[in-house]
Design an enzyme around this catalytic site. Structure first.
Site, PDB file in Angstrom:
ATOM      1  N   HIS A  73      -8.308  -0.152  -7.142  1.00 15.25           N
ATOM      2  CA  HIS A  73      -7.942  -1.425  -6.503  1.00 15.25           C
ATOM      3  C   HIS A  73      -7.690  -2.517  -7.547  1.00 15.25           C
ATOM      4  O   HIS A  73      -6.836  -3.383  -7.365  1.00 15.25           O
ATOM      5  CB  HIS A  73      -9.068  -1.917  -5.584  1.00 15.25           C
ATOM      6  CG  HIS A  73      -8.986  -1.407  -4.174  1.00 15.25           C
ATOM      7  ND1 HIS A  73      -7.915  -1.663  -3.347  1.00 15.25           N
ATOM      8  CD2 HIS A  73      -9.864  -0.689  -3.422  1.00 15.25           C
ATOM      9  CE1 HIS A  73      -8.137  -1.103  -2.156  1.00 15.25           C
ATOM     10  NE2 HIS A  73      -9.306  -0.508  -2.176  1.00 15.25           N
ATOM     11  N   HIS A 101     -11.834   5.043  -6.429  1.00 18.81           N
ATOM     12  CA  HIS A 101     -11.131   4.284  -5.383  1.00 18.81           C
ATOM     13  C   HIS A 101     -11.183   2.767  -5.672  1.00 18.81           C
ATOM     14  O   HIS A 101     -10.157   2.088  -5.628  1.00 18.81           O
ATOM     15  CB  HIS A 101     -11.767   4.611  -4.023  1.00 18.81           C
ATOM     16  CG  HIS A 101     -11.159   3.904  -2.863  1.00 18.81           C
ATOM     17  ND1 HIS A 101     -10.551   4.578  -1.816  1.00 18.81           N
ATOM     18  CD2 HIS A 101     -11.049   2.589  -2.547  1.00 18.81           C
ATOM     19  CE1 HIS A 101     -10.103   3.694  -0.937  1.00 18.81           C
ATOM     20  NE2 HIS A 101     -10.398   2.485  -1.351  1.00 18.81           N
ATOM     21  N   GLU A 102     -12.384   2.269  -5.982  1.00 16.27           N
ATOM     22  CA  GLU A 102     -12.532   0.815  -6.152  1.00 16.27           C
ATOM     23  C   GLU A 102     -11.904   0.327  -7.459  1.00 16.27           C
ATOM     24  O   GLU A 102     -11.289  -0.737  -7.493  1.00 16.27           O
ATOM     25  CB  GLU A 102     -14.010   0.409  -6.090  1.00 16.27           C
ATOM     26  CG  GLU A 102     -14.725   0.750  -4.775  1.00 16.27           C
ATOM     27  CD  GLU A 102     -13.993   0.288  -3.525  1.00 16.27           C
ATOM     28  OE1 GLU A 102     -13.291  -0.743  -3.563  1.00 16.27           O
ATOM     29  OE2 GLU A 102     -14.121   0.982  -2.488  1.00 16.27           O
TER      30      GLU A 102
HETATM   31 NI    NI Z   1     -10.198   0.527  -0.591  1.00 14.26          NI
END
Ligand code: NI
Length: 176
Positions: A146, A142-143
């Site tokens: 980003h 997830h990170e």
């Molecule tokens: Ni996030």
């Protein structure tokens, strides 16, 4: 230290790829401390620099988020600089009810790799490599997404994403 403002989708810096860090100086370390403080302030388990408007390849995460035995409220975070996923398992699982501090009022199941291997620099500039599975694996995917301008809503079905965007549009219109 300071609490930073977390940008919300569709803010531009969330959708852009971030640049690698080439020097870990005092300014960057202060920024990372602020990121950690901001993440705990907003009850997140992970935060990426573009979420606070800085398009650099830096993430922080709750050091104890993936430890089910750990119940104490200890706010300790780990920072990763220039993290990359160098290996991912073919097998996948459903990360249930995933959310993001930059995506307001929306959660969804997301298909994620079960295991990933991450390579990154730590805050002292030392290169490290580790395997992650379960929640830690989800946080890494997830990170690090980003940092490429990718959000979890880019990883769900187009129908679900369209529903979210419609809902958001309506909300933004009401706020005008
Ligand atoms: Ni996030």
């Amino acid at each position: 230290m300071a609490i930073l403002n977390i940008l919300k989708y569709p803010e531009k810096s969330l959708l852009e790829p971030s640049a690698p860090v080439d020097e870990i100086d005092e300014e960057l370390k202060r920024f990372i401390a602020d990121m950690g403080e901001t993440m705990f302030h907003d009850s997140g388990v992970g935060l990426a620099a573009p979420q606070v408007g800085v398009n650099k390849r830096v993430i922080v995460y709750d050091s104890h988020a993936a430890d089910p035995e750990f119940e104490e409220e200890v706010n300790e975070f780990t920072a990763l600089i220039n993290p990359e996923i160098i290996k991912k398992s073919d097998d996948t699982f459903i990360s249930e009810n995933e959310g993001c501090l930059s995506v307001v009022d929306f959660r969804s199941d997301v298909k994620r790799h079960t295991r990933v291997t991450v390579r990154a620099l730590n805050i002292d500039g030392k290169q490290m490599e580790f395997d992650a599975e379960g929640l830690l694996s989800v946080i890494m995917q997830h990170e690090i997404d980003h940092l490429d301008g990718v959000l979890f809503i880019d990883r769900i079905s187009s129908l679900k994403r369209a529903m979210y965007k419609k809902k958001l549009k309506k909300k933004m219109k009401q706020a005008e």
